[in-house]
Every structure is written in C-alpha cells, then in structure tokens.
Design an enzyme around this catalytic site. Structure first.
Site, PDB file in Angstrom:
ATOM      1  N   TYR A 289      -1.236   5.179  -0.352  1.00  0.00           N
ATOM      2  CA  TYR A 289      -0.438   4.001  -0.702  1.00  0.00           C
ATOM      3  C   TYR A 289      -1.172   3.192  -1.765  1.00  0.00           C
ATOM      4  CZ  TYR A 289      -3.607   1.183   2.203  1.00  0.00           C
ATOM      5  OH  TYR A 289      -4.715   0.558   2.728  1.00  0.00           O
ATOM      6  N   CYS A 290      -0.403   2.432  -2.539  1.00  0.00           N
ATOM      7  CA  CYS A 290      -0.971   1.552  -3.563  1.00  0.00           C
ATOM      8  C   CYS A 290       0.034   0.418  -3.785  1.00  0.00           C
ATOM      9  CB  CYS A 290      -1.265   2.317  -4.851  1.00  0.00           C
ATOM     10  SG  CYS A 290       0.168   3.197  -5.524  1.00  0.00           S
ATOM     11  N   THR A 291      -0.179  -0.395  -4.804  1.00  0.00           N
ATOM     12  CA  THR A 291       0.625  -1.603  -4.964  1.00  0.00           C
ATOM     13  C   THR A 291       2.114  -1.301  -5.129  1.00  0.00           C
ATOM     14  OG1 THR A 291      -1.261  -2.696  -5.998  1.00  0.00           O
ATOM     15  CG2 THR A 291       0.895  -3.740  -6.275  1.00  0.00           C
TER      16      THR A 291
ATOM     17  N   ILE B 273       3.210  -0.682  -1.527  1.00  0.00           N
ATOM     18  CA  ILE B 273       3.113  -1.807  -0.603  1.00  0.00           C
ATOM     19  C   ILE B 273       4.235  -2.811  -0.858  1.00  0.00           C
ATOM     20  CG2 ILE B 273       1.622  -3.687   0.188  1.00  0.00           C
ATOM     21  CD1 ILE B 273      -0.729  -1.960  -1.024  1.00  0.00           C
TER      22      ILE B 273
END
Length: 297
Positions: A187-189, A216
């Site tokens: 996961y990342c921004t 996210i």
C-alpha cells in the site's frame, strides 16, 4: 467564495513523446490557474494539482481526452493552489524513481506483472479469508519510512528506506524472504508506488502479492478511521498531513519529548533542515526545534 480542491492522479500507459506532453500539461495548468507537481515519462503520468474546483475538473476532463490517459485514476481532497509553492511539470525517465527504468513493463492496460488489485472492500474480504485459513495477510508499506511514523496499517511491515530508490536494495537484502510464500498487500498514498513495487516484488520471488487500489486515500474515503488504518496520512504539499475523521489516532511522537504529534517541522539549524516530528511546544522554540542527538551536518 469559489471552492477549491486538490486532485491526486496517475495513469500507466505508453507515451510516445513525454516532452510534448510536458509542454501541453504546463500550458493547460497555466491556463487554468493550477499549481502542483506533475511528472511524465514514457510509462505515463503522475501528478497532484490544486486550484478552483471547476478549473481542476476541467483539467482532469481535458487530460482524460488524451488517449493514453483515458483511464486516469483520480482521488480528490480538500485544499487548493495555495498548498503548492509553484507549478512543476517535468519529464523523467521513471514515473516513480525506483532506479530500475528498464525493468518496468507497461502496455495500454497498465503495468504488466504487478500485484492483484484490491478494492477497500476486497482487502477486508482477503484479510478475513486468509485469517480463517491460518495464513494472515502481511501489510507491506510502499512509502518512505518517515511517512509511516504518523500513520500506517495495523501491524504493517515498514521497510527501512529513506527514498523510493532504496527499495530494490532493501528487497534484495534477504530481510523479507520469509514473506515470499505469504499473502502480502502493498500500500502507498494513492496507489502509484505500489503499481511498480508489486511488480518488482513478484520478479524477486514474492508469490502472492496484492496492491491496494487507490491507495490509502481511497481506503480512507471508504472506512475513515473505522477500519485497519491507524493515524494520519503524510502528503507532499503544504498541508503535510491529513486525517480521515475526527477519530484519527495520533501515533507519531515528538523526537525531543515523545509527546503525541503528527506535525512535521524542519530542524531550525539552517545547515540541517531535517524534516522530523515535533510537538507544538518544542516546535515553538528554535532551541528545541533541533535534532535531539545533534545534526548530521
């Protein structure tokens, strides 16, 4: 009063002439009065722009009219042009700087060989399914380590990386070999870093790799602070961080006094300027707005 918005977006698709697209994008943003950061490469586009809401909507609509960007993935948040110091539009070799420009393969459908995409609802279903089978999902943070200091998924693995460029060496170090036969959710921004990271991980022997679609941001839009996310989200503009609800936990700690905080500040030493978490009290005094163990410079 005009309403403002920020759009975070990306699209992976072959781009024949990144420099021509760069010139078009700059002219388009200048015409609409937008500010932000945009990167174009042979593999697509990645950007964050802010301004008056109708201008941002016009920008998104016009950008989608360009064939390779028709599937542009867009997330919206509060903010505006004032959250960016200027407009920056650049053409680069990599859309995300992992330091492996020849490794990524992109076609008209996006990244080839990346992890399976999960919606926020799909993520919860996978977690429940794997836990019932005795194979719990492992969350793998695809951001720089300092971003996770103020927010991350519960029990997530946070690689020791200062920049995206550090990920390949970190993955090849052997630290995470135990994950190669386990279900891993990256996961990342906003999702773009994991498009590349999941592909890199699969090529290095990680068997069951997923990526949180929309990152996210989209997860927070769906579940706020009632799901598996904890804390604040670091963002690369003047806002510095955002929360999904008033129920957000504060998991960051001031580097000087350990008080709860989600506020990043630069060290007051002009030769240092290291970005670190400080509480409001320590940040208020230049003497305490200093690296507690001494500046590295």
């Amino acid at each position: 009063m005009a309403q403002n918005k920020i759009a975070l977006y990306y699209a992976f698709a072959p781009v024949a002439d990144p420099e021509a697209v760069r010139l078009w994008q700059r002219a388009l943003c200048e015409k609409l009065g937008l500010r932000g950061r945009i990167i174009i490469s042979k593999d697509g586009i990645n950007g964050t722009v802010g301004g008056e809401i109708q201008a941002v909507k016009n920008y998104v609509r016009t950008t989608k009219e360009y064939g390779p960007f028709r599937a542009l993935d867009v997330k919206w948040s509060d903010g505006g042009a004032e959250d960016f110091p200027r407009l920056s539009v650049k053409a680069r070799e990599e859309l995300v700087s992992f330091g492996a420009p020849g490794e990524l393969e992109v076609n008209d459908d996006g990244v080839v060989g990346g992890g399976a995409h999960l919606t926020p609802e799909g993520l919860h279903a996978l977690v429940a399914e794997r836990e019932a089978a005795g194979r719990p999902v492992r969350f793998f943070d695809g951001r720089n380590a300092f971003e996770a200091q103020i927010g991350k998924f519960k029990d997530a693995i946070v690689p020791d990386v200062a920049t995206t460029h550090d990920f390949i060496e970190e993955l090849e170090s052997g630290k995470y070999d135990e994950l190669k036969d386990q279900p891993v959710v990256t996961y990342c921004t906003g999702g773009i870093r994991c498009e590349v990271l999941s592909s890199i991980m699969r090529k290095r022997g990680f068997q069951e790799v997923y990526q949180l679609d929309g990152g996210i941001v989209r997860y927070g839009e769906k579940y706020k602070d009632k799901g598996l996310w904890e804390g604040s989200l670091y963002v690369f503009d003047r806002r510095m961080h955002l929360e999904f609800s008033e129920d957000a936990k504060t998991i960051g700690q001031c580097v000087r006094c350990s008080a709860p905080s989600s506020e990043f500040h630069n060290c007051s030493n002009p030769a240092c300027r290291t970005l670190t978490i400080y509480c409001s009290e320590c940040a208020a005094d230049p003497q305490t707005l200093r690296c507690p163990d001494g500046c590295a410079v």
